[in-house]
Design a protein around this motif. Structure first.
Motif, PDB file in Angstrom:
ATOM      1  N   CYS A 157       1.351  -1.269  -0.100  1.00 63.27           N
ATOM      2  CA  CYS A 157      -0.332  -0.193   0.082  1.00 63.27           C
ATOM      3  C   CYS A 157       0.843   1.285   0.267  1.00 63.27           C
ATOM      4  O   CYS A 157       0.743   2.271  -0.908  1.00 63.27           O
ATOM      5  CB  CYS A 157      -1.219   0.405   1.382  1.00 63.27           C
ATOM      6  N   SER A 158       2.233   0.889   1.034  1.00 61.22           N
ATOM      7  CA  SER A 158       3.066   2.362   0.774  1.00 61.22           C
ATOM      8  C   SER A 158       3.770   2.892  -1.073  1.00 61.22           C
ATOM      9  O   SER A 158       3.149   3.885  -1.348  1.00 61.22           O
ATOM     10  CB  SER A 158       4.605   2.333   1.535  1.00 61.22           C
ATOM     11  N   GLU A 159       3.845   2.105  -1.762  1.00 60.27           N
ATOM     12  CA  GLU A 159       3.977   1.580  -2.910  1.00 60.27           C
ATOM     13  C   GLU A 159       2.390   2.149  -4.382  1.00 60.27           C
ATOM     14  O   GLU A 159       2.920   2.900  -4.409  1.00 60.27           O
ATOM     15  CB  GLU A 159       4.164   0.460  -4.032  1.00 60.27           C
ATOM     16  N   PHE A 160       1.246   2.319  -3.594  1.00 54.59           N
ATOM     17  CA  PHE A 160       0.112   2.301  -4.299  1.00 54.59           C
ATOM     18  C   PHE A 160       0.319   3.961  -4.061  1.00 54.59           C
ATOM     19  O   PHE A 160      -0.077   5.055  -5.050  1.00 54.59           O
ATOM     20  CB  PHE A 160      -0.441   1.723  -3.911  1.00 54.59           C
ATOM     21  N   ASN A 161       0.593   4.329  -2.450  1.00 54.87           N
ATOM     22  CA  ASN A 161       0.670   5.148  -2.017  1.00 54.87           C
ATOM     23  C   ASN A 161       1.618   6.344  -3.122  1.00 54.87           C
ATOM     24  O   ASN A 161       1.405   7.435  -3.639  1.00 54.87           O
ATOM     25  CB  ASN A 161       1.147   5.837  -1.045  1.00 54.87           C
ATOM     26  N   ARG A 162       2.808   6.030  -2.979  1.00 52.12           N
ATOM     27  CA  ARG A 162       3.632   6.270  -4.074  1.00 52.12           C
ATOM     28  C   ARG A 162       3.532   7.021  -5.296  1.00 52.12           C
ATOM     29  O   ARG A 162       3.676   7.424  -5.899  1.00 52.12           O
ATOM     30  CB  ARG A 162       5.501   5.853  -3.628  1.00 52.12           C
ATOM     31  N   VAL A 163       2.622   5.988  -6.229  1.00 48.82           N
ATOM     32  CA  VAL A 163       2.906   5.689  -7.572  1.00 48.82           C
ATOM     33  C   VAL A 163       1.563   7.214  -7.667  1.00 48.82           C
ATOM     34  O   VAL A 163       1.483   7.078  -8.810  1.00 48.82           O
ATOM     35  CB  VAL A 163       2.758   4.895  -8.314  1.00 48.82           C
ATOM     36  N   GLY A 219       0.319   5.019   4.987  1.00 49.12           N
ATOM     37  CA  GLY A 219       0.458   7.143   4.219  1.00 49.12           C
ATOM     38  C   GLY A 219      -0.710   7.138   3.658  1.00 49.12           C
ATOM     39  O   GLY A 219      -1.278   7.811   3.463  1.00 49.12           O
ATOM     40  N   LEU A 220      -1.656   6.010   3.055  1.00 52.83           N
ATOM     41  CA  LEU A 220      -2.836   6.218   2.448  1.00 52.83           C
ATOM     42  C   LEU A 220      -3.843   6.784   3.006  1.00 52.83           C
ATOM     43  O   LEU A 220      -4.249   6.220   4.385  1.00 52.83           O
ATOM     44  CB  LEU A 220      -3.085   4.640   1.835  1.00 52.83           C
ATOM     45  N   LYS A 221      -4.862   7.456   2.209  1.00 51.81           N
ATOM     46  CA  LYS A 221      -6.221   7.863   2.985  1.00 51.81           C
ATOM     47  C   LYS A 221      -6.514   6.636   2.599  1.00 51.81           C
ATOM     48  O   LYS A 221      -7.348   6.772   2.054  1.00 51.81           O
ATOM     49  CB  LYS A 221      -6.422   9.381   3.106  1.00 51.81           C
ATOM     50  N   MET A 222      -7.790   6.015   3.978  1.00 57.93           N
ATOM     51  CA  MET A 222      -8.752   5.294   4.124  1.00 57.93           C
ATOM     52  C   MET A 222     -10.091   6.079   4.030  1.00 57.93           C
ATOM     53  O   MET A 222     -10.074   6.268   5.795  1.00 57.93           O
ATOM     54  CB  MET A 222      -8.162   3.684   4.266  1.00 57.93           C
ATOM     55  N   GLU A 223     -10.738   5.222   2.985  1.00 56.75           N
ATOM     56  CA  GLU A 223     -12.658   5.327   3.758  1.00 56.75           C
ATOM     57  C   GLU A 223     -13.627   3.951   3.251  1.00 56.75           C
ATOM     58  O   GLU A 223     -13.030   3.612   2.592  1.00 56.75           O
ATOM     59  CB  GLU A 223     -13.186   6.749   2.662  1.00 56.75           C
ATOM     60  N   GLU A 224     -13.765   4.134   4.226  1.00 49.23           N
ATOM     61  CA  GLU A 224     -14.851   3.068   4.368  1.00 49.23           C
ATOM     62  C   GLU A 224     -16.339   3.050   3.805  1.00 49.23           C
ATOM     63  O   GLU A 224     -17.310   3.719   4.337  1.00 49.23           O
ATOM     64  CB  GLU A 224     -14.851   2.505   5.885  1.00 49.23           C
ATOM     65  N   ASN A 225     -16.661   2.920   2.261  1.00 52.10           N
ATOM     66  CA  ASN A 225     -18.097   4.157   1.886  1.00 52.10           C
ATOM     67  C   ASN A 225     -19.150   2.480   1.940  1.00 52.10           C
ATOM     68  O   ASN A 225     -18.575   1.425   1.366  1.00 52.10           O
ATOM     69  CB  ASN A 225     -16.942   4.500   0.454  1.00 52.10           C
ATOM     70  N   LEU A 226     -19.285   3.121   1.952  1.00 54.15           N
ATOM     71  CA  LEU A 226     -21.479   2.244   2.696  1.00 54.15           C
ATOM     72  C   LEU A 226     -22.324   2.474   1.231  1.00 54.15           C
ATOM     73  O   LEU A 226     -23.678   3.128   1.500  1.00 54.15           O
ATOM     74  CB  LEU A 226     -22.156   2.295   3.485  1.00 54.15           C
ATOM     75  N   PHE A 227     -21.231   2.777  -0.138  1.00 49.86           N
ATOM     76  CA  PHE A 227     -22.771   3.612  -1.102  1.00 49.86           C
ATOM     77  C   PHE A 227     -23.376   2.446  -1.252  1.00 49.86           C
ATOM     78  O   PHE A 227     -24.528   2.594  -1.417  1.00 49.86           O
ATOM     79  CB  PHE A 227     -21.612   2.827  -2.505  1.00 49.86           C
ATOM     80  N   VAL A 228     -23.498   1.772  -1.138  1.00 44.01           N
ATOM     81  CA  VAL A 228     -24.308  -0.034  -1.417  1.00 44.01           C
ATOM     82  C   VAL A 228     -25.713   0.412  -0.773  1.00 44.01           C
ATOM     83  O   VAL A 228     -27.024   0.544  -1.095  1.00 44.01           O
ATOM     84  CB  VAL A 228     -24.359  -1.221  -0.726  1.00 44.01           C
TER      85      VAL A 228
END
Length: 254
Positions: A157-163, A219-228
């Motif tokens: 996930c830190s790699e995802f944050n980086r790119v 380092g990522l910001k995470m949202e728990e989204n209940l769109f359903v």
């Protein structure tokens, strides 16, 4: 049918499944025509979807495009809550799902890159622990049902944050269980013991309700989204969605 699907999922290697399953599903698709349920991804209608999973869930798998409940929900979320289908976006899709690949590749607004360490469906060979792209490359990252397999989910996930670009975002789905805290033990290598503890032979951890909090360590910001929960009940039934599914949306952090 349910026992056969459970056996195949448990013991047939994923790359082989990804190669042969579309051909098998073409036959099942013709046998199951109806109008009780509809797949929003491929628009096909059926009496019901096929069962799927190690403990097979009823009404789960679209026999035409192989979309599961989570894929159908993600498609609707992308349509209704993002500019994915209209914005000029560079997208990294890790372990791309069969139901999405051709459809996303056909979108003229996307620069769409598929990547995986072993999948025959991906165009780029890539290890999520060491992504070969420079920082601030992608507008969007998708990585679904992968982090329970990798050695170090926080590093990935830190790699995802980086790119990700400064305003970049993504969707990082994983199976999340009714546990207060994620369990893992890297010393366990026996497949049967991994299946007993983590739910699957190639899983190395079992995520609990701390999933989003855990990934924030990267380092990522995470949202728990209940769109359903925003969707009408008739649409949830028509598309055979999981009524309590959380979409884990990430955004680039500091």
């Amino acid at each position: 049918m349910k026992k056969a699907i459970s056996f195949v999922i448990r013991y047939i290697p994923r790359p082989i499944l990804q190669t042969v399953s579309p051909m098998v599903m073409k036959v099942l698709s013709q046998l199951n025509k109806g109008n009780e349920v509809e797949c929003p991804v491929c628009k096909n209608q059926y009496k019901k979807f096929l069962p799927y999973g190690r403990i097979a869930r009823e009404n789960a798998l679209c026999p035409s495009c192989l979309a599961l409940e989570r894929h159908r929900l993600m498609w609707l979320f992308l349509q209704e809550k993002t500019d994915f289908f209209t914005g000029k976006l560079k997208v990294l899709h890790v372990a791309p799902e069969h139901c999405f690949i051709e459809r996303f590749e056909a979108l003229p607004n996307l620069n769409y890159i598929t990547a995986d360490i072993e999948s025959p469906l991906a165009k780029v060979k890539m290890d999520v622990h060491s992504i070969q792209f420079p920082e601030n490359t992608f507008d969007v990252v998708f990585c679904n049902h992968v982090l329970e397999h990798v050695d170090d989910d926080i590093l990935a996930c830190s790699e995802f944050n980086r790119v990700l670009k400064p305003n970049g975002w993504g969707i990082l789905q994983s199976p999340v269980y009714n546990l207060e805290k994620t369990i893992e033990d890297k010393s366990i290598t026996d497949p049967a013991e991994r299946e007993r503890l983590f739910g699957q032979r190639d899983h190395v951890r079992k995520f609990g309700k701390d999933y989003a909090q855990r990934l924030r360590k990267s380092g990522l910001k995470m949202e728990e989204n209940l769109f359903v929960k925003e969707l009408p009940a008739e649409k949830v039934k028509r598309f055979a969605l999981a009524p309590d599914e959380t979409i884990f949306v990430c955004r680039k952090g500091n």
